[in-house]
Design a protein around this motif. Structure first.
Motif, short mmCIF file in Angstrom:
data_model
loop_
_atom_site.label_atom_id
_atom_site.label_comp_id
_atom_site.label_asym_id
_atom_site.label_seq_id
_atom_site.Cartn_x
_atom_site.Cartn_y
_atom_site.Cartn_z
N ILE A 1 0.85 -1.19 0.00
CA ILE A 1 0.00 0.00 0.00
C ILE A 1 0.89 1.24 0.00
N ASP A 2 0.70 2.11 -0.97
CA ASP A 2 1.45 3.36 -1.04
C ASP A 2 0.77 4.38 -0.12
N THR A 3 1.45 4.77 0.94
CA THR A 3 0.82 5.67 1.93
C THR A 3 1.36 7.10 1.84
N ARG A 4 2.01 7.43 0.78
CA ARG A 4 2.47 8.82 0.62
C ARG A 4 1.27 9.75 0.48
N GLY A 5 1.19 10.73 1.33
CA GLY A 5 0.16 11.76 1.23
C GLY A 5 -1.23 11.35 1.64
#
Length: 522
Positions: free
Chosen positions: A183-187
């Motif tokens: 899971i990309d949790t940037r921002g």
């Protein structure tokens, strides 16, 4: 002096023995002195692309993997970018990865679906581990955020046997599948909520198969499936980037010096039931491993005697026993450790609160028990009139696995994330599980806040006692500080503490008498 005579000497002796004996057992990792030379190779998974808030949960068939009749020693993995640099968890959260073994019919094209369903396609045969969940958790290796800091090494002379030509069906070849859930949790608005797959943050009302979610399902795997999107802060802009799973495999060529181990995975959500009285534990039990569960905050459920700690337990029956070689747990953020206990024997013990009565149990161990730990012995004396019976359980610890939380920003030390789980490497032959033995798995989480989609899995590797090469072999081993198997000499410690406590109370009673209080009769 008030403490003199044989009783005091015995108490002091037992306490000294306890202090010197009750320590974690030595953890062992093999140096590889077997006949086969250890080999190692580093591979990359197929590319997967993620942008802020996006999710990948892909199954990659026929990945690069060592071939032939071999014994696997370890499998380690991490997420890297296209420059080969490790990606920290606060950018791309590695929910889990698993590697599965399967047989593929020669000459048949790979399945169009990334997920292999052997029920509908006989050209693919999943080769599961030894148990115990029948419909899930069939992997050989698999971890999550803790992957960089968790050891998966099989010490000599042990190994996981694969590629045996006598076991591969005619017309099939052995291959391997890798599942990556990241899971990309940037921002994102709520990083923890995204990693715990809270349904409201993903704006989903049905699972990946189109089935509606129940109203009480607030978060978990059914809300963060492949190509879903977690809510990102307004105005945040971030580029999509190519990522890979880099994995390192160590192995030796198979020969008669290798002792094979079986892989067992236990799930604290398992609601199994016995189907028959058959001695075949595998055939006579149906396991329903749910894989994930929700931890409610203690403010809602009410604070228990354990404080804000959610304790979940399940009881399972071990199909086939053997000697435990390795153990480790898998937990998510909020986890505070997991323990696998052996057979529980129940003893009826007479416990006196106001008279600290010491009773002899059926195994000749003295047991002293109190409901609470009172720091004020005067208060303890005032509460010493209630006597009751209770059932005392003494299940031995097979393995305790505890998390390490990061403290920084760099990959492998990310603050707030579990970056490692301690492992158990008992002395060869020292920890045995019997056929059909009843085990208890306990998974503990902090319940100071709600957690969704958490897991409580436990891996153990077991060598069968019938392996005539096995447990008398003494290879060179190194100490491994992560061991969480404790010696059975806890009984000696308990005995010493009990006698010492009795002496203290007798002394206090005498002193109370001198001060004008009525003495309590022991």
């Amino acid at each position: 002096m008030w403490c003199r005579g044989r009783l005091c000497s015995l108490a002091v002796l037992l306490l000294l023995l306890a202090a010197s004996s009750v320590e974690p057992s030595q953890a062992l990792i093999g140096k590889g002195k077997g006949k086969g030379k250890e080999k190692s190779a580093v591979f990359l998974s197929p590319e997967f692309v993620l942008g802020p808030g996006s999710v990948v949960n892909s199954f990659y068939q026929d990945i690069d993997f060592p071939r032939g009749h071999i014994a696997l020693k370890s499998f380690d993995a991490e997420v890297v970018d296209d420059a080969g640099l490790p990606v920290p968890l606060h950018q791309t959260y590695l929910h889990h990865w698993v590697i599965e073994r399967y047989y593929h019919r020669t000459g048949v094209e790979a399945s169009k679906s990334s997920f292999i369903n052997e029920t509908h396609n006989p050209d693919f045969i999943i080769v599961r581990n030894s148990g115990i969940c029948q419909n899930t958790l069939g992997q050989y290796f698999g971890l999550g955020s803790e992957t960089r800091g968790t050891i998966t090494y099989a010490p000599d002379p042990y190994g996981i046997e694969v590629g045996n030509p006598d076991e591969i069906p005619d017309g099939y070849e052995e291959k391997w599948l890798l599942n990556v859930h990241a899971i990309d949790t940037r921002g994102v608005e709520d990083r923890l909520g995204c990693t715990e797959c809270r349904c409201d943050l993903y704006n989903v009302t049905e699972d990946e198969h189109g089935y509606p979610l129940s109203s009480d399902y607030k978060g978990g795997l059914r809300c963060c499936y492949d190509k879903t999107q977690c809510r990102v802060r307004k105005g945040f802009e971030g580029s999509r980037r190519s990522l890979y799973m880099r994995y390192t495999v160590k192995w030796v060529d198979w020969d008669s010096s290798v002792v094979p181990v079986k892989i067992y995975i236990f799930d604290v959500t398992d609601t199994w039931k016995r189907l028959s009285a058959s001695t075949d534990q595998t055939a006579s039990a149906k396991h329903n491993c749910l894989v994930e569960y929700t931890v409610e905050p203690c403010g809602i459920t009410g604070e228990t005697k354990d404080g804000c700690i959610d304790v979940k337990r399940t009881i399972v029956s071990m199909p086939t026993g053997g000697h435990v070689i390795y153990g480790v747990s898998h937990q998510h953020a909020g986890g505070i450790g997991s323990t696998l206990y052996g057979e529980v024997s129940k003893k009826l013990i007479l416990v006196a609160y106001y008279t600290p009565l010491i009773c002899l149990s059926d195994d000749l161990l003295m047991v002293l028990s109190f409901d609470k730990m009172y720091h004020d012995l005067k208060t303890l004396l005032k509460l010493m009139w209630i006597i009751r019976f209770f059932m005392f359980t003494d299940g031995r610890i097979i393995c305790s696995s505890m998390p390490t939380y990061g403290k920084g920003m760099e990959a492998g030390n990310e603050a707030g994330y579990i970056v490692g789980m301690s492992t158990c490497y008992p002395q060869p032959g020292s920890v045995k599980i019997s056929d059909g033995e009843t085990l208890i798995l306990e998974s503990n989480y902090s319940s100071s806040q709600k957690h969704t989609g958490v897991m409580g899995l436990f891996y153990i590797w077991v060598a069968e006692p019938s392996s005539n090469r096995s447990l008398l072999l003494r290879s060179s081993f190194d100490m491994h500080a992560n061991s969480k198997i404790y010696n059975s000499v806890w009984a000696v410690a308990l005995l010493g503490v009990a006698i010492a406590a009795a002496i203290v109370v007798v002394y206090l009673r005498r002193k109370k008498t001198e001060d004008g209080y009525e003495a309590l009769v022991v």
